[in-house]
Motif scaffolding. Structure first.
Motif, PDB file in Angstrom:
ATOM      1  N   PRO A 100     -27.669 -62.189  32.216  1.00 51.04           N
ATOM      2  CA  PRO A 100     -27.538 -61.759  30.822  1.00 51.04           C
ATOM      3  C   PRO A 100     -27.942 -62.881  29.884  1.00 51.04           C
ATOM      4  N   PRO A 101     -28.380 -62.544  28.683  1.00 51.04           N
ATOM      5  CA  PRO A 101     -28.686 -63.588  27.700  1.00 51.04           C
ATOM      6  C   PRO A 101     -27.410 -64.273  27.237  1.00 51.04           C
ATOM      7  N   GLY A 102     -27.568 -65.513  26.823  1.00 47.07           N
ATOM      8  CA  GLY A 102     -26.419 -66.246  26.319  1.00 47.07           C
ATOM      9  C   GLY A 102     -25.645 -66.934  27.424  1.00 47.07           C
ATOM     10  N   PRO A 103     -24.569 -67.638  27.059  1.00 44.66           N
ATOM     11  CA  PRO A 103     -23.792 -68.400  28.036  1.00 44.66           C
ATOM     12  C   PRO A 103     -23.083 -67.498  29.042  1.00 44.66           C
ATOM     13  N   LEU A 104     -22.996 -67.970  30.265  1.00 49.24           N
ATOM     14  CA  LEU A 104     -22.274 -67.299  31.337  1.00 49.24           C
ATOM     15  C   LEU A 104     -21.161 -68.235  31.784  1.00 49.24           C
ATOM     16  N   ARG A 105     -19.910 -67.845  31.561  1.00 45.23           N
ATOM     17  CA  ARG A 105     -18.785 -68.709  31.894  1.00 45.23           C
ATOM     18  C   ARG A 105     -18.179 -68.292  33.227  1.00 45.23           C
ATOM     19  N   LEU A 106     -17.926 -69.273  34.085  1.00 46.30           N
ATOM     20  CA  LEU A 106     -17.369 -69.028  35.413  1.00 46.30           C
ATOM     21  C   LEU A 106     -16.082 -69.830  35.555  1.00 46.30           C
ATOM     22  N   GLY A 107     -15.041 -69.191  36.048  1.00 44.53           N
ATOM     23  CA  GLY A 107     -13.753 -69.848  36.167  1.00 44.53           C
ATOM     24  C   GLY A 107     -13.606 -70.646  37.442  1.00 44.53           C
ATOM     25  N   THR A 108     -14.564 -71.478  37.733  1.00 45.68           N
ATOM     26  CA  THR A 108     -14.513 -72.357  38.896  1.00 45.68           C
ATOM     27  C   THR A 108     -15.008 -73.734  38.488  1.00 45.68           C
ATOM     28  N   ALA A 109     -14.467 -74.762  39.117  1.00 48.50           N
ATOM     29  CA  ALA A 109     -14.875 -76.125  38.774  1.00 48.50           C
ATOM     30  C   ALA A 109     -16.024 -76.615  39.637  1.00 48.50           C
ATOM     31  N   ALA A 110     -16.292 -75.941  40.756  1.00 46.56           N
ATOM     32  CA  ALA A 110     -17.368 -76.358  41.665  1.00 46.56           C
ATOM     33  C   ALA A 110     -18.134 -75.129  42.118  1.00 46.56           C
ATOM     34  N   LEU A 111     -19.451 -75.211  42.026  1.00 48.73           N
ATOM     35  CA  LEU A 111     -20.312 -74.061  42.265  1.00 48.73           C
ATOM     36  C   LEU A 111     -21.395 -74.428  43.267  1.00 48.73           C
ATOM     37  N   LEU A 112     -21.744 -73.463  44.099  1.00 49.30           N
ATOM     38  CA  LEU A 112     -22.861 -73.621  45.020  1.00 49.30           C
ATOM     39  C   LEU A 112     -23.924 -72.596  44.662  1.00 49.30           C
ATOM     40  N   LEU A 113     -25.101 -73.059  44.251  1.00 43.48           N
ATOM     41  CA  LEU A 113     -26.219 -72.176  43.922  1.00 43.48           C
ATOM     42  C   LEU A 113     -27.177 -72.145  45.093  1.00 43.48           C
ATOM     43  N   THR A 114     -27.593 -70.963  45.504  1.00 41.43           N
ATOM     44  CA  THR A 114     -28.594 -70.833  46.564  1.00 41.43           C
ATOM     45  C   THR A 114     -29.710 -69.922  46.077  1.00 41.43           C
ATOM     46  N   PHE A 115     -30.929 -70.307  46.403  1.00 42.20           N
ATOM     47  CA  PHE A 115     -32.099 -69.516  46.016  1.00 42.20           C
ATOM     48  C   PHE A 115     -32.957 -69.273  47.251  1.00 42.20           C
ATOM     49  N   ARG A 116     -33.366 -68.024  47.432  1.00 43.82           N
ATOM     50  CA  ARG A 116     -34.243 -67.663  48.542  1.00 43.82           C
ATOM     51  C   ARG A 116     -35.376 -66.793  48.029  1.00 43.82           C
ATOM     52  N   SER A 117     -36.574 -67.075  48.506  1.00 43.75           N
ATOM     53  CA  SER A 117     -37.724 -66.228  48.201  1.00 43.75           C
ATOM     54  C   SER A 117     -38.269 -65.653  49.494  1.00 43.75           C
ATOM     55  N   ASP A 118     -38.907 -64.491  49.413  1.00 39.06           N
ATOM     56  CA  ASP A 118     -39.438 -63.863  50.619  1.00 39.06           C
ATOM     57  C   ASP A 118     -40.807 -64.422  50.958  1.00 39.06           C
ATOM     58  N   ALA A 119     -41.445 -63.842  51.946  1.00 35.80           N
ATOM     59  CA  ALA A 119     -42.715 -64.366  52.445  1.00 35.80           C
ATOM     60  C   ALA A 119     -43.850 -64.196  51.450  1.00 35.80           C
ATOM     61  N   ARG A 120     -43.669 -63.333  50.462  1.00 38.14           N
ATOM     62  CA  ARG A 120     -44.736 -63.086  49.487  1.00 38.14           C
ATOM     63  C   ARG A 120     -44.425 -63.628  48.111  1.00 38.14           C
ATOM     64  N   GLY A 121     -43.160 -63.928  47.850  1.00 37.67           N
ATOM     65  CA  GLY A 121     -42.730 -64.223  46.497  1.00 37.67           C
ATOM     66  C   GLY A 121     -43.259 -65.526  45.934  1.00 37.67           C
ATOM     67  N   HIS A 122     -43.741 -65.492  44.733  1.00 39.11           N
ATOM     68  CA  HIS A 122     -44.027 -66.689  43.951  1.00 39.11           C
ATOM     69  C   HIS A 122     -44.076 -66.284  42.480  1.00 39.11           C
ATOM     70  N   ALA A 123     -43.399 -67.055  41.654  1.00 42.03           N
ATOM     71  CA  ALA A 123     -43.356 -66.813  40.212  1.00 42.03           C
ATOM     72  C   ALA A 123     -42.910 -68.104  39.547  1.00 42.03           C
ATOM     73  N   GLN A 124     -42.804 -68.089  38.217  1.00 41.96           N
ATOM     74  CA  GLN A 124     -42.443 -69.301  37.491  1.00 41.96           C
ATOM     75  C   GLN A 124     -41.075 -69.823  37.882  1.00 41.96           C
ATOM     76  N   GLY A 125     -40.112 -68.912  38.153  1.00 42.71           N
ATOM     77  CA  GLY A 125     -38.798 -69.351  38.596  1.00 42.71           C
ATOM     78  C   GLY A 125     -37.774 -69.367  37.475  1.00 42.71           C
ATOM     79  N   PHE A 126     -36.919 -70.377  37.459  1.00 43.29           N
ATOM     80  CA  PHE A 126     -35.840 -70.408  36.481  1.00 43.29           C
ATOM     81  C   PHE A 126     -35.559 -71.833  36.030  1.00 43.29           C
TER      82      PHE A 126
END
Length: 420
Positions: free
Chosen positions: A293-319
């Motif tokens: 969503p646009p705007g800030p996203l608040r999460l009630g955790t002090a430690a976060l693990l971000l994982t990103f996976r792309s498939d065999a065809r995927g390619h784009a600008q990203g984030f």
């Protein structure tokens, strides 16, 4: 799954942590100073309306009065490029930096770049003088006719260095913070050479290094600073296929606030997950069909693990996302400046031309002239004698002849490109 996530967090916790100095406005740990999160400023939505260094140049024309040119508010009815009834600098064509149209001069110049100090992506530390004696960055170096910013970042990251510098469009140097401590900043406009491997990126200049932190676009990391920026793998290049990346996020505080400044994934099979680092529970997931969503996203955790996976065809600008730790889980998120999601302007190959332009100063020198999207900087060619005719433009792997201005010696002649 919770055990695996916790193990992943503990593993990443002990990865080397890059702590760049906060003195440079482009630091990954001072994102609040930046209005741009793309390397070419395509997401700039600020209010500078004059060209040249720090807006000291000519006034920009209003975009609703430039119908005679390729870009105007009429060509951007949805506002995707940020054009409208204003005269603010923008980058609608995916050029190397924001620009605007100006009143045409006698020499036929009808547009100019805008040098905007706040429009340099976090992780870019600035343009530095490189005389070669000694080199501005003292580590390993290499050259490539396919150089992009990320190619150089990856090279220096593999060599174990903190900083990467691009120069003359095709040269890459590695170094450390101690190198910059004795370095000398150059005007931002001196780093004006197009990367040989990407028409929408700048790779330093003649005797000038564009310096980056190597953690930009890395595939893993441990982030504990109070605030910062995380980019998708390979950024500012597009992410590649079969990418599997993780970042551990644990700034001081009781909760976290994330703001997505850019989000462009290829399809639903390319996925970003946000998990609680302690329990491994899935908090949020986004993909090419379900953006955040646009705007800030608040999460009630002090430690976060971000994982990103792309498939065999995927390619784009990203984030690109900014984060900050919240001392109180009930703290109201601060409203971000600018749009949370700004799609990049597409690179349209049909708009790239490489041909003589009658009446242009370069054409008067007797050489063919290359223009990027009907406008754009010349670039020096592969090295030789100072003042030697070089390559310019991006229409083909070798460009076209473009002689250096008479009496303008090259500030530093670098080795011939060999490949990184």
């Amino acid at each position: 799954m919770g055990t695996q996530a916790l193990q992943g967090f503990l593993f990443l916790l002990f990865l080397p942590l890059l702590q760049p100095p906060g003195a440079w406005a482009g630091s990954l740990h001072s994102p609040g100073l930046s209005e741009c999160f793309q390397v070419n400023g395509a997401d700039y939505r600020g209010h500078q309306n004059r060209t040249g260094p720090r807006g000291a140049g000519r006034p920009c024309l209003f975009w609703d009065q430039t119908q005679q040119h390729s870009y105007s508010s009429a060509s951007d009815p949805q506002g995707r490029w940020g054009l409208g009834a204003h005269n603010f600098c923008r980058n609608p064509d995916g050029d190397v930096q924001p620009w605007c149209y100006v009143a045409e001069t006698e020499e036929g110049i009808y547009w100019r770049y805008c040098d905007i100090p706040t429009c340099h992506m976090p992780g870019y530390l600035g343009c530095f003088v490189d005389s070669g004696a000694p080199p501005a960055l003292s580590g390993p170096s290499g050259t490539s006719t396919k150089l992009t910013v990320q190619v150089c970042l990856r090279f220096c990251r593999m060599k174990g260095y903190q900083l990467a510098g691009v120069e003359a469009g095709y040269a890459c140097f590695c170094g450390s913070e101690s190198d910059l401590a004795r370095g000398r900043l150059a005007p931002a406009t001196d780093c004006d050479q197009i990367c040989f491997g990407h028409p929408g990126q700048l790779c330093g200049g003649d005797g000038r290094l564009g310096v980056y932190e190597v953690s930009v676009g890395s595939c893993q990391g441990n982030w504990t600073a109070p605030q910062g920026v995380i980019y998708s793998p390979d950024f500012p290049d597009e992410y590649g296929p079969d990418r599997n990346c993780s970042w551990a996020l644990g700034p001081p505080g009781a909760a976290l606030e994330l703001t997505f400044r850019l989000f462009e994934l290829a399809d639903p099979r390319d996925r970003l997950e946000l998990r609680d680092a302690a329990s491994g529970s899935l908090l949020r997931a986004f993909d090419g069909a379900r953006p955040p969503p646009p705007g800030p996203l608040r999460l009630g955790t002090a430690a976060l693990l971000l994982t990103f996976r792309s498939d065999a065809r995927g390619h784009a600008q990203g984030f690109a996302l900014t984060y900050r730790g919240l001392q109180d889980a009930a703290e109201d998120p601060a409203a971000p400046e600018g749009s949370a999601q700004t799609p990049a302007a597409p690179l349209n190959g049909a708009n790239v031309s490489c041909s003589p332009r009658p009446g242009a100063p370069q054409a008067a020198m007797g050489g063919a002239v290359c223009w990027l999207r009907e406008k754009g900087p010349r670039r020096w060619g592969l090295p030789g004698a100072p003042g030697e005719a070089g390559l310019c433009g991006t229409d083909s792997p070798e460009g076209c002849p473009c002689p250096a201005p008479p009496g303008t010696p090259r500030l530093r002649v670098l080795p011939r490109a060999t490949g990184l």
